[in-house]
Design a protein around this motif. Structure first.
Motif, PDB file in Angstrom:
ATOM      1  N   PHE A 661       0.808  -1.222   0.000  1.00  8.32           N
ATOM      2  CA  PHE A 661       0.000   0.000   0.000  1.00  8.32           C
ATOM      3  C   PHE A 661       0.840   1.270   0.000  1.00  8.32           C
ATOM      4  O   PHE A 661       0.347   2.332   0.345  1.00  8.32           O
ATOM      5  CB  PHE A 661      -0.944  -0.011   1.211  1.00  8.32           C
ATOM      6  CG  PHE A 661      -2.001  -1.070   1.121  1.00  8.32           C
ATOM      7  CD1 PHE A 661      -3.207  -0.808   0.506  1.00  8.32           C
ATOM      8  CD2 PHE A 661      -1.772  -2.335   1.629  1.00  8.32           C
ATOM      9  CE1 PHE A 661      -4.182  -1.799   0.411  1.00  8.32           C
ATOM     10  CE2 PHE A 661      -2.736  -3.329   1.538  1.00  8.32           C
ATOM     11  CZ  PHE A 661      -3.943  -3.060   0.922  1.00  8.32           C
ATOM     12  N   ARG A 666       0.079   0.865  -6.945  1.00  7.89           N
ATOM     13  CA  ARG A 666      -1.338   0.532  -6.933  1.00  7.89           C
ATOM     14  C   ARG A 666      -1.491  -0.947  -7.232  1.00  7.89           C
ATOM     15  O   ARG A 666      -1.491  -1.375  -8.384  1.00  7.89           O
ATOM     16  CB  ARG A 666      -2.091   1.373  -7.960  1.00  7.89           C
ATOM     17  CG  ARG A 666      -3.581   1.238  -7.732  1.00  7.89           C
ATOM     18  CD  ARG A 666      -4.370   1.603  -8.947  1.00  7.89           C
ATOM     19  NE  ARG A 666      -5.561   0.779  -9.015  1.00  7.89           N
ATOM     20  CZ  ARG A 666      -6.479   0.928  -9.934  1.00  7.89           C
ATOM     21  NH1 ARG A 666      -6.334   1.842 -10.859  1.00  7.89           N
ATOM     22  NH2 ARG A 666      -7.538   0.161  -9.956  1.00  7.89           N
ATOM     23  N   ASP A 668      -3.464  -4.310  -7.593  1.00  6.19           N
ATOM     24  CA  ASP A 668      -4.850  -4.664  -7.911  1.00  6.19           C
ATOM     25  C   ASP A 668      -5.278  -5.974  -7.264  1.00  6.19           C
ATOM     26  O   ASP A 668      -6.447  -6.146  -6.915  1.00  6.19           O
ATOM     27  CB  ASP A 668      -5.012  -4.783  -9.430  1.00  6.19           C
ATOM     28  CG  ASP A 668      -4.656  -3.496 -10.147  1.00  6.19           C
ATOM     29  OD1 ASP A 668      -5.492  -2.586 -10.175  1.00  6.19           O
ATOM     30  OD2 ASP A 668      -3.525  -3.401 -10.660  1.00  6.19           O
ATOM     31  N   PRO A 697      -7.310   1.903   1.327  1.00  3.58           N
ATOM     32  CA  PRO A 697      -8.404   1.022   0.871  1.00  3.58           C
ATOM     33  C   PRO A 697      -8.038  -0.438   1.057  1.00  3.58           C
ATOM     34  O   PRO A 697      -7.071  -0.930   0.467  1.00  3.58           O
ATOM     35  CB  PRO A 697      -8.547   1.389  -0.613  1.00  3.58           C
ATOM     36  CG  PRO A 697      -7.201   1.905  -1.016  1.00  3.58           C
ATOM     37  CD  PRO A 697      -6.628   2.580   0.191  1.00  3.58           C
ATOM     38  N   CYS A 722     -15.723   0.065  -3.148  1.00  4.70           N
ATOM     39  CA  CYS A 722     -14.470   0.835  -3.105  1.00  4.70           C
ATOM     40  C   CYS A 722     -13.554   0.315  -4.206  1.00  4.70           C
ATOM     41  O   CYS A 722     -12.772  -0.611  -3.979  1.00  4.70           O
ATOM     42  CB  CYS A 722     -13.807   0.710  -1.738  1.00  4.70           C
ATOM     43  SG  CYS A 722     -12.261   1.636  -1.591  1.00  4.70           S
ATOM     44  N   PRO A 723     -13.611   0.886  -5.390  1.00  2.00           N
ATOM     45  CA  PRO A 723     -12.805   0.390  -6.517  1.00  2.00           C
ATOM     46  C   PRO A 723     -11.300   0.464  -6.265  1.00  2.00           C
ATOM     47  O   PRO A 723     -10.536  -0.280  -6.872  1.00  2.00           O
ATOM     48  CB  PRO A 723     -13.201   1.321  -7.669  1.00  2.00           C
ATOM     49  CG  PRO A 723     -14.493   1.945  -7.260  1.00  2.00           C
ATOM     50  CD  PRO A 723     -14.453   2.023  -5.774  1.00  2.00           C
ATOM     51  N   GLU A 724     -10.868   1.350  -5.353  1.00  2.00           N
ATOM     52  CA  GLU A 724      -9.439   1.472  -5.085  1.00  2.00           C
ATOM     53  C   GLU A 724      -8.903   0.312  -4.263  1.00  2.00           C
ATOM     54  O   GLU A 724      -7.694   0.059  -4.244  1.00  2.00           O
ATOM     55  CB  GLU A 724      -9.134   2.780  -4.332  1.00  2.00           C
ATOM     56  CG  GLU A 724      -9.452   4.042  -5.113  1.00  2.00           C
ATOM     57  CD  GLU A 724     -10.931   4.398  -5.055  1.00  2.00           C
ATOM     58  OE1 GLU A 724     -11.629   3.816  -4.192  1.00  2.00           O
ATOM     59  OE2 GLU A 724     -11.372   5.219  -5.876  1.00  2.00           O
ATOM     60  N   ALA A 725      -9.780  -0.399  -3.561  1.00  2.00           N
ATOM     61  CA  ALA A 725      -9.338  -1.517  -2.735  1.00  2.00           C
ATOM     62  C   ALA A 725      -8.945  -2.695  -3.601  1.00  2.00           C
ATOM     63  O   ALA A 725      -9.663  -3.057  -4.538  1.00  2.00           O
ATOM     64  CB  ALA A 725     -10.443  -1.925  -1.759  1.00  2.00           C
ATOM     65  N   PRO A 726      -7.829  -3.329  -3.313  1.00  2.00           N
ATOM     66  CA  PRO A 726      -7.433  -4.492  -4.118  1.00  2.00           C
ATOM     67  C   PRO A 726      -8.324  -5.690  -3.830  1.00  2.00           C
ATOM     68  O   PRO A 726      -8.956  -5.789  -2.773  1.00  2.00           O
ATOM     69  CB  PRO A 726      -5.997  -4.751  -3.650  1.00  2.00           C
ATOM     70  CG  PRO A 726      -5.953  -4.222  -2.253  1.00  2.00           C
ATOM     71  CD  PRO A 726      -6.861  -3.020  -2.249  1.00  2.00           C
ATOM     72  N   HIS A 807     -11.171  -4.182 -14.221  1.00  2.00           N
ATOM     73  CA  HIS A 807     -11.075  -2.916 -13.502  1.00  2.00           C
ATOM     74  C   HIS A 807     -10.083  -1.982 -14.181  1.00  2.00           C
ATOM     75  O   HIS A 807     -10.293  -0.770 -14.246  1.00  2.00           O
ATOM     76  CB  HIS A 807     -10.646  -3.158 -12.055  1.00  2.00           C
ATOM     77  CG  HIS A 807     -11.710  -3.783 -11.221  1.00  2.00           C
ATOM     78  ND1 HIS A 807     -11.481  -4.241  -9.941  1.00  2.00           N
ATOM     79  CD2 HIS A 807     -13.029  -4.033 -11.474  1.00  2.00           C
ATOM     80  CE1 HIS A 807     -12.606  -4.745  -9.441  1.00  2.00           C
ATOM     81  NE2 HIS A 807     -13.552  -4.628 -10.358  1.00  2.00           N
ATOM     82  N   ARG A 808      -8.996  -2.554 -14.664  1.00  2.00           N
ATOM     83  CA  ARG A 808      -7.953  -1.744 -15.300  1.00  2.00           C
ATOM     84  C   ARG A 808      -8.387  -1.235 -16.678  1.00  2.00           C
ATOM     85  O   ARG A 808      -7.982  -0.153 -17.097  1.00  2.00           O
ATOM     86  CB  ARG A 808      -6.678  -2.571 -15.459  1.00  2.00           C
ATOM     87  CG  ARG A 808      -5.817  -2.658 -14.216  1.00  2.00           C
ATOM     88  CD  ARG A 808      -4.932  -1.430 -14.091  1.00  2.00           C
ATOM     89  NE  ARG A 808      -4.062  -1.506 -12.928  1.00  2.00           N
ATOM     90  CZ  ARG A 808      -3.061  -0.677 -12.697  1.00  2.00           C
ATOM     91  NH1 ARG A 808      -2.818   0.306 -13.549  1.00  2.00           N
ATOM     92  NH2 ARG A 808      -2.319  -0.788 -11.622  1.00  2.00           N
ATOM     93  N   GLU A 811     -10.034   2.308 -17.040  1.00  2.00           N
ATOM     94  CA  GLU A 811      -9.069   3.345 -16.687  1.00  2.00           C
ATOM     95  C   GLU A 811      -8.027   3.489 -17.781  1.00  2.00           C
ATOM     96  O   GLU A 811      -7.630   4.604 -18.133  1.00  2.00           O
ATOM     97  CB  GLU A 811      -8.387   2.999 -15.357  1.00  2.00           C
ATOM     98  CG  GLU A 811      -9.340   2.969 -14.183  1.00  2.00           C
ATOM     99  CD  GLU A 811      -8.632   2.583 -12.906  1.00  2.00           C
ATOM    100  OE1 GLU A 811      -7.392   2.593 -12.896  1.00  2.00           O
ATOM    101  OE2 GLU A 811      -9.315   2.279 -11.922  1.00  2.00           O
TER     102      GLU A 811
END
Length: 819
Positions: A661, A666, A668, A697, A722-726, A807-808, A811
């Motif tokens: 973290f 980042r 995933d 996250p 929470c999309p930022e959480a892996p 998810h990637r 973006e």
């Protein structure tokens, strides 16, 4: 190093700025109601003033005898830098001619509350009950001096350094006959607050000295000529004394002066003050270093190809579409080491090892990592070779590592290490014992050499974690800081201060390299990463309570932090907390017994001398452990310490999650490998609490009663909100379907059923933490079990990879359109 504007990516580099210094004037007025008395009389009180950000400056008032209402009315001044956190320490002592002076009260005051040009009178309440008070006046005035050039990441601040060269220009007679022995003159130079502090030499044996000190320091050089006998006896007589205010020296100009000495004429000193280079050897920045960012680009090319094969994609992935996968390996001694081999073998068989970018571990997991990364192509080779090597040496008795031949070898190695300038400790001996046990010899490998394993992105980036704790004043519960080791750099996640691994153990001051030592062999780092010898009695108590105190403490802190937002951490002034208060000599002795670490590991502190930025506590990347009590006082933090005290991170929280973290990484998907015998989710839940306390996250670890009772081979945790959480896949060390299946989908025959009965948790289990000797059968059973558990979860892993790839994708598309 490239500067970073405030609008730049947070934590990736430093800023350079010019900032003026100020004059802080402190007038200690009086105290009231001090009912501190010794056996025969009232207290004899004086006040000591210290400002850690003005090193070398320490003042003491007169002593007022037999009084509960002492009046001092004395004035003192400090030079302060407005961009650093200036916390003035006011300590009231009871003077004692027989024993050590007792501390009555200690007050910390943040002088940023004082408005420039306005006199402020402050009354400090010295006890919660009231009645005991201290009155002090403060005044801050701007100086007309040129501004000071600072380098900062908004957490740490490196100030300008000056070098003071002192040479003996001419020396008269340096010795005089006196009886049978010759009388010698020794020159002692003291510059408080400098890196060197004190230097001394007999006249005629040395002719030059150098001191490094903060340029804006308002202190002085003190010189003393002492008489001594050539046989080593000190006569305790002074032949002369010299005081030179540093601010009186013009930069770059030589000043010559005669030493005012009686009976020792002809001693002349030449002084020259110069600026030190402003470039730092310590990198200030919380994000990845440029070498890691370059590696990440190379590794993504490898990962993209591996994902295309594993997921049977019909096209090549662009770099910004490639998800970042990390391994998070827990500790657990030899049990963790063996199990990790099995997990890696399984990933390799599934063609997924090349999908991993980061590989973090602690404690016993680092033994596997350090061995594998001795081979630049390890992840591309058959892992049966390293496994056979480990099996062979773990089968040998640990007592062989303590044979007379081995002990003699250790002694010689430690002696050579000490001659190089390194401190030695029990942790270093432990590292040598580990090498002998795990490899049969001491390996010459160094951490920096592992860069060869990353040159083409052919392997994941290894990240080894340790905890820095207090040497002898606090227990681990109240103070611990993550320290990360990688082939590129070693540093504190909390402060954003990093150095190349070649310089770990060398001496630094204010971010500059002062004394470089040879790089340590990796066995000494293994002794740090699995250092269990720096515990104290308080830590041992927490361990004996099986972590219950830890849980209660974290819950209490969590509730308190919810009630009190971070903005209310530091009131402008406070009396030192009772558990920090040294108090009487008896209290100090008791505290030393409880918190002292007699076998602590010693490493030079590469953050030594750096100061804390005035806004360090509100920085997002300044990561604390929720309690924040010590973190609110810069003088208690690591930059003030000359040495580090590093321990096994698994001792307190058995997780390497902080590396996953870090700002700029980042991740995933995390593959979390658990090696606990009895608590398969405890470290994961602690990691979640830690991350949520940092505002990071982290997927919520929710478990059904069935999973708590009987864990499966793999548990998936995610947080769609929470999309930022892996996405996190957790692999407990369990023997579930392995009992009945020798391979996924292949049921055991009757003859094979015994091989599936792996005793992981029973009282007679061979896999207890302290066991360092394994039969070949027990060794194979453990790594094969771990191998099976991962391969049996292939569908879950592939589905998780598809999820993070999706998810990637949006973006990545948005990024390319924007470009």
């Amino acid at each position: 190093m490239e500067s970073l504007s405030p609008e730049g990516a947070p934590g990736h580099s430093h800023q350079e700025e010019a900032s003026v210094c100020w004059r802080l004037t402190v007038r200690v007025l009086e105290a009231r109601g001090l009912h501190w008395a010794d056996l025969f009389s009232e207290a004899d009180l004086y006040v000591m003033l210290q400002l850690p950000t003005a090193p070398g400056m320490k003042f003491k008032t007169k002593t007022v005898t037999n009084s509960s209402h002492p009046v001092w009315n004395e004035t003192f001044s400090f030079l302060i830098q407005s961009q650093v956190k200036n916390i003035l320490e006011l300590t009231i002592y009871d003077e004692d001619l027989i024993k050590k002076d007792d501390i009555c009260f200690k007050v910390f005051y943040d002088v940023s509350e004082v408005l420039p040009g306005k006199l402020l009178r402050k009354t400090f309440l010295l006890s919660p009950q009231g009645g005991e008070e201290l009155d002090v006046e403060f005044l801050v005035e701007k100086l007309s001096d040129p501004p000071e050039n600072l380098i900062t990441n908004n957490i740490l601040v490196a100030r300008e350094l000056s070098c003071l060269d002192v040479s003996l220009n001419r020396v008269g007679s340096a010795a005089m006959a006196s009886g049978e022995d010759e009388e010698e003159l020794e020159l002692e130079l003291v510059l408080k607050g400098s890196y060197e502090d004190t230097q001394a030499s007999v006249l005629g044996t040395a002719s030059a000295f150098i001191f490094h000190y903060p340029k804006a320091q308002d202190t002085e050089l003190n010189g003393t000529l002492k008489r001594s006998r050539s046989n080593g006896w000190n006569l305790d007589t002074s032949a002369g004394h010299l005081t030179v205010p540093l601010r009186s020296l013009a930069t770059g100009k030589k000043v010559t002066m005669d030493f005012p000495a009686t009976n020792a004429p002809g001693v002349r000193l030449q002084l020259r003050a110069d600026c030190c280079p402003k470039e730092l050897a310590v990198r200030l920045g919380c994000g990845p270093c440029p070498q890691e960012e370059a590696f990440l680009s190379r590794r993504k090319q490898v990962v993209a190809k591996a994902l295309k094969r594993a997921l049977q994609l019909d096209r090549d992935l662009q770099e910004d579409e490639v998800p970042v996968v990390g391994i998070m390996a827990e500790g657990g001694g030899a049990r963790a080491m063996i199990s990790l081999y099995g997990h890696l073998v399984a990933l390799q068989k599934l063609g997924l090892l090349d999908c991993v970018t980061y590989f973090s571990g602690i404690s016993g997991s680092t033994w596997t990592m350090a061995h594998l990364y001795g081979d630049p192509e390890w992840s591309q080779r058959d892992l049966q070779g390293p496994i056979s090597h480990a099996r062979k040496h773990l089968a040998k008795s640990l007592l062989r590592a303590f044979s007379p031949e081995c002990l003699a070898s250790y002694w010689q190695t430690l002696k050579q290490r000490a001659e190089q300038g390194h401190s030695t400790s029990v942790a270093d001996l432990w590292g040598l014992v580990l090498e002998s046990k795990l490899h049969g010899q001491v390996m010459e490998q160094k951490l920096s050499e592992q860069r060869a394993t990353l040159e083409r992105g052919q392997n994941p980036l290894p990240l080894y974690l340790s905890l820095n704790v207090k040497e002898n004043s606090l227990d681990t519960l109240h103070f611990k800081e993550w320290v990360e080791f990688s082939p590129y750099e070693v540093g504190f996640l909390k402060y954003g201060g990093f150095i190349p691994p070649e310089l770990f153990g060398s001496e630094f001051f204010m971010g500059r390299l002062m004394k470089q030592l040879p790089e340590s062999q990796i066995c000494f780092l293994e002794g740090i990463w699995s250092n269990i010898f720096s515990v104290n009695l308080t830590d041992t108590w927490y361990e004996l309570t099986s972590g219950e105190t830890w849980k209660q403490y974290i819950e209490g802190r969590k509730q308190n932090s919810e009630k009190q937002p971070p903005a209310s951490w530091g009131t402008s002034s406070c009396v030192e907390a009772s558990w920090l208060q040294p108090g009487t000599a008896l209290a100090q002795a008791l505290k030393g017994i409880l918190t002292g670490r007699p076998l602590h590991q010693r490493s030079a502190n590469f953050l030594h001398g750096l100061q804390l930025h005035r806004d360090y506590r509100v920085q997002k990347d300044f990561s604390t452990w929720a309690e924040g009590q010590v973190d609110s006082n810069p003088s208690q933090l690591t930059p003030q310490a000359p040495q580090l005290c590093l321990v096994d991170a698994a001792y307190f929280i058995n997780s390497s999650c902080p590396s996953m973290f870090r700002p700029g990484r980042r991740v995933d998907l995390i593959l979390s490998f658990n090696y606990s015998q009895s608590s398969p989710f405890e470290a994961l839940q602690q990691a979640e609490q830690y991350c949520r306390g940092q505002g990071l996250p982290f997927p919520h670890v929710e478990l059904s009663p069935e999973d708590q009772c009987q864990p499966k081979e793999c548990h998936l945790f995610s947080d769609p909100a929470c999309p930022e959480a892996p996405v996190l896949l957790h692999f407990p060390l369990v023997n579930a379907s392995f009992r009945d299946y020798s391979a996924p989908g292949v049921q055991r025959s009757l003859a094979e059923l015994k091989a599936g009965q792996v005793n992981l948790t029973g009282a007679t289990s061979p896999y207890i933490l302290c066991n360092m000797t394994y039969t070949e059968e027990d060794f194979d059973s453990l790594w094969q079990l771990s191998d099976y558990n991962v391969r049996n979860s292939q569908d879950t892993i592939l589905q998780a990879l598809r999820t993070v790839l999706q998810h990637r994708a949006p973006e990545a598309k948005s990024s390319r359109v924007h470009v």
